[in-house]
Design a protein around this motif. Sequence first.
Motif, PDB file in Angstrom:
ATOM      1  N   ALA A 127       0.787  -1.228   0.000  1.00 41.44           N
ATOM      2  CA  ALA A 127       0.000   0.000   0.000  1.00 41.44           C
ATOM      3  C   ALA A 127       0.820   1.280   0.000  1.00 41.44           C
ATOM      4  O   ALA A 127       0.321   2.326  -0.440  1.00 41.44           O
ATOM      5  N   GLY A 128       2.047   1.265   0.497  1.00 42.31           N
ATOM      6  CA  GLY A 128       2.851   2.477   0.490  1.00 42.31           C
ATOM      7  C   GLY A 128       2.209   3.601   1.295  1.00 42.31           C
ATOM      8  O   GLY A 128       2.020   3.485   2.508  1.00 42.31           O
ATOM      9  N   THR A 129       1.840   4.672   0.633  1.00 42.38           N
ATOM     10  CA  THR A 129       1.163   5.794   1.294  1.00 42.38           C
ATOM     11  C   THR A 129      -0.236   5.445   1.772  1.00 42.38           C
ATOM     12  O   THR A 129      -0.809   6.172   2.580  1.00 42.38           O
ATOM     13  N   GLY A 130      -0.805   4.351   1.229  1.00 42.95           N
ATOM     14  CA  GLY A 130      -2.202   4.025   1.511  1.00 42.95           C
ATOM     15  C   GLY A 130      -3.180   4.741   0.614  1.00 42.95           C
ATOM     16  O   GLY A 130      -4.391   4.654   0.809  1.00 42.95           O
ATOM     17  N   LEU A 131      -2.697   5.418  -0.428  1.00 38.48           N
ATOM     18  CA  LEU A 131      -3.590   6.255  -1.229  1.00 38.48           C
ATOM     19  C   LEU A 131      -4.660   5.448  -1.950  1.00 38.48           C
ATOM     20  O   LEU A 131      -5.797   5.925  -2.106  1.00 38.48           O
ATOM     21  N   MET A 180       0.512   5.403   6.279  1.00 41.24           N
ATOM     22  CA  MET A 180      -0.861   5.181   5.808  1.00 41.24           C
ATOM     23  C   MET A 180      -1.892   5.493   6.896  1.00 41.24           C
ATOM     24  O   MET A 180      -2.977   6.002   6.597  1.00 41.24           O
ATOM     25  N   GLU A 181      -1.553   5.238   8.149  1.00 38.45           N
ATOM     26  CA  GLU A 181      -2.484   5.575   9.226  1.00 38.45           C
ATOM     27  C   GLU A 181      -2.621   7.088   9.367  1.00 38.45           C
ATOM     28  O   GLU A 181      -3.731   7.609   9.543  1.00 38.45           O
ATOM     29  N   LEU A 182      -1.506   7.810   9.264  1.00 38.30           N
ATOM     30  CA  LEU A 182      -1.570   9.270   9.296  1.00 38.30           C
ATOM     31  C   LEU A 182      -2.351   9.806   8.096  1.00 38.30           C
ATOM     32  O   LEU A 182      -3.156  10.747   8.224  1.00 38.30           O
ATOM     33  N   ASN A 183      -2.133   9.220   6.927  1.00 42.10           N
ATOM     34  CA  ASN A 183      -2.822   9.675   5.723  1.00 42.10           C
ATOM     35  C   ASN A 183      -4.325   9.385   5.776  1.00 42.10           C
ATOM     36  O   ASN A 183      -5.137  10.189   5.321  1.00 42.10           O
TER      37      ASN A 183
END
Length: 218
Positions: free
Chosen positions: A85-89, A115-118
Amino acid sequence: MTHADPATFVRTNTAIAHPSLLPEMRLHLATEVTPLWEATEATLARNNLPPPYWAFAWPGGQAVARYALDNPEAVRGKRVLDFAAGTGLVGIACALAGAAHVRAAEIDAFALAAMELNAALNGVALEAVSDDLVGRDLPDIDVVLAGDVCYERPMAERVTAWLRRIAATGTLVVLGDPGRAYVPTSGLERLGRYAVPTSLELEDRTLRETNVWRLLPG
């Protein structure tokens, strides 16, 4: 910064920005490549950590996320997996498009923190998991999305074989590919095509024509 504090590392070494193809989304992203890579290399030397792939909105992921937002029926009400997922985008886009549940898988602790912050930045919830899922069955997943996983031969071959097996169970498998060397040459159905602006610090051109594929069973 130490391995024990990845969330602080993410906040300190990124800025909140909009990915080029996703103006409705905000992410913690690197704004200057070299300082972050150098900071991570210093941490890597102490803690055996991977490079900061999580800090960039790679074109394959952006295209898959754009596809999910433009075609919400593909994920609405579904249980989805954002793989690597990387950034989770991609997972965030699916949540915004109405997915019933989003699991985002990464083996990098920094990526999990990012990803949690994003997700929080975008007002959505993700289930972040650190397990290596390759080879496992996914009976509780309806859609698997992978943004950009065909850039190295061993990983591409291993992941593609696994995802074809997942597709054979009836699960929709979506791949984003900006022309990587090891994307499959057959068994693909094009779902969309996007021109993704990119940085010459990351890619060899300023625009990547990126396909979104449905991976067919092998």
